[in-house]
Design a protein around this motif. Structure first.
Motif, PDB file in Angstrom:
ATOM      1  N   SER A  45      13.368  33.414  27.013  1.00 47.53           N
ATOM      2  CA  SER A  45      14.800  33.203  27.227  1.00 47.53           C
ATOM      3  C   SER A  45      15.252  31.859  26.648  1.00 47.53           C
ATOM      4  N   ARG A  47      13.819  30.402  24.080  1.00 46.22           N
ATOM      5  CA  ARG A  47      13.818  30.571  22.621  1.00 46.22           C
ATOM      6  C   ARG A  47      15.110  31.260  22.162  1.00 46.22           C
ATOM      7  N   ARG A  48      15.499  32.322  22.888  1.00 51.08           N
ATOM      8  CA  ARG A  48      16.736  33.029  22.529  1.00 51.08           C
ATOM      9  C   ARG A  48      17.937  32.095  22.583  1.00 51.08           C
ATOM     10  N   SER A  49      18.017  31.263  23.631  1.00 52.96           N
ATOM     11  CA  SER A  49      19.208  30.415  23.745  1.00 52.96           C
ATOM     12  C   SER A  49      19.212  29.347  22.656  1.00 52.96           C
ATOM     13  N   VAL A  51      17.903  29.756  19.582  1.00 52.88           N
ATOM     14  CA  VAL A  51      18.267  30.471  18.350  1.00 52.88           C
ATOM     15  C   VAL A  51      19.782  30.716  18.326  1.00 52.88           C
ATOM     16  N   ASP A  52      20.339  31.110  19.468  1.00 50.74           N
ATOM     17  CA  ASP A  52      21.789  31.338  19.564  1.00 50.74           C
ATOM     18  C   ASP A  52      22.556  30.043  19.285  1.00 50.74           C
ATOM     19  N   ARG A  53      22.044  28.941  19.847  1.00 48.95           N
ATOM     20  CA  ARG A  53      22.705  27.643  19.685  1.00 48.95           C
ATOM     21  C   ARG A  53      22.721  27.234  18.210  1.00 48.95           C
ATOM     22  N   ALA A  55      22.615  29.254  15.603  1.00 41.48           N
ATOM     23  CA  ALA A  55      23.552  30.121  14.882  1.00 41.48           C
ATOM     24  C   ALA A  55      24.995  29.687  15.162  1.00 41.48           C
ATOM     25  N   GLU A  56      25.247  29.334  16.411  1.00 43.09           N
ATOM     26  CA  GLU A  56      26.604  28.947  16.809  1.00 43.09           C
ATOM     27  C   GLU A  56      27.036  27.662  16.091  1.00 43.09           C
ATOM     28  N   THR A  57      26.154  26.631  16.115  1.00 42.98           N
ATOM     29  CA  THR A  57      26.501  25.351  15.484  1.00 42.98           C
ATOM     30  C   THR A  57      26.583  25.498  13.965  1.00 42.98           C
ATOM     31  N   GLN A 119      23.063  21.086  15.649  1.00 47.96           N
ATOM     32  CA  GLN A 119      22.211  22.088  15.006  1.00 47.96           C
ATOM     33  C   GLN A 119      20.819  21.507  14.747  1.00 47.96           C
TER      34      GLN A 119
END
Ligand SMILES: [Zn+2]
Length: 234
Positions: A45, A47-49, A51-53, A55-57, A119
């Motif tokens: 979980s 790692r997912r957050s 990776v999401d962060r 992509a978002e930045t 990022q």
């Protein structure tokens, strides 16, 4: 083997099997696997957050760059227009627009820079996080393996006991077995030895008359303990 010995042997085997089944239900190895599995889930979980962060930045950086290009193009267009303007009031209006664009450009640069820093931090955190993957997965594999070994060891012991159980039951009559099974289903341990005047099942003493009655019973008879109801073996 006499009926009395077979009955006590059957009781020992059933008690041993009960203990093994209880052990199988309460294995430390299973608790360990549950704990390690929770760690793996938490790791995934995180790692997912991350990776999401990232992509978002990255999205914010890209958006800020596109906005910067748009502002630059608009600024270039206004500067070209400025060179052809003669009226001071028109020139003043263009100056004002150029100043607004410069402010927007500074703002989008700042937004892009903040996102780029975030990022970079998220990428560093992800790299450190991924470095721990092998050890956490190895811990999960090893916990799973240990549980399987513990379980199969108990299964093997239970299988062996089952063979001995069938052997002991083969030496007893249907009526005795039916009684044994009935008492066992009620109080767990069905057969107990009478030592002196004491029932080894409930640890209470029988009266002299009760002891006498047990002693007078035939070799294949196992009177009930008057206190606990277990089959008494002399
Ligand atoms: Zn008793």
């Amino acid at each position: 083997m006499s009926a009395a010995e077979a009955l006590l042997e059957l009781q020992r085997i059933d008690t041993g099997a009960d203990q093994l089944r209880h052990r199988r239900e309460h294995l430390d190895e299973r608790d360990r696997l549950v704990a390690v599995t929770a760690q793996v889930n938490k790791w995934e979980s995180t790692r997912r957050s991350l990776v999401d962060r990232i992509a978002e930045t990255a999205g914010i950086v890209e958006q800020a760059e596109a906005e910067g290009s748009r502002i630059d193009a608009e600024t270039a267009r206004l500067n070209a227009q400025m060179r052809t303007v003669i009226a001071p009031r028109e020139a003043e209006a263009l100056q004002h627009e150029l100043a607004t664009l410069a402010g927007q450009r500074a703002e989008s640069d700042e937004r892009g820079l903040v996102a780029l820093t975030e990022q970079g931090e998220a990428e560093e955190a992800l790299a450190a996080h991924l470095a721990a993957e092998e050890s956490i997965r190895e811990a999960a594999r090893s916990a799973d393996e240990r549980l399987q070994i513990a379980e199969s060891g108990i299964e093997a012991e239970l299988a062996e006991l089952e063979q001995r159980r069938l052997g002991a039951r083969a030496l007893l009559t249907e009526a005795l077995l039916a009684r044994y099974d009935r008492v066992r289903s009620k109080i767990g341990v069905a057969a107990a030895r009478l030592t002196g005047s004491r029932c080894e099942g409930c640890h209470l003493d029988l009266s002299a008359a009760e002891v006498d009655e047990v002693r007078r019973a035939g070799d294949d008879e196992f009177p009930d303990c008057p206190q606990c109801g277990r089959m008494l073996v002399r």
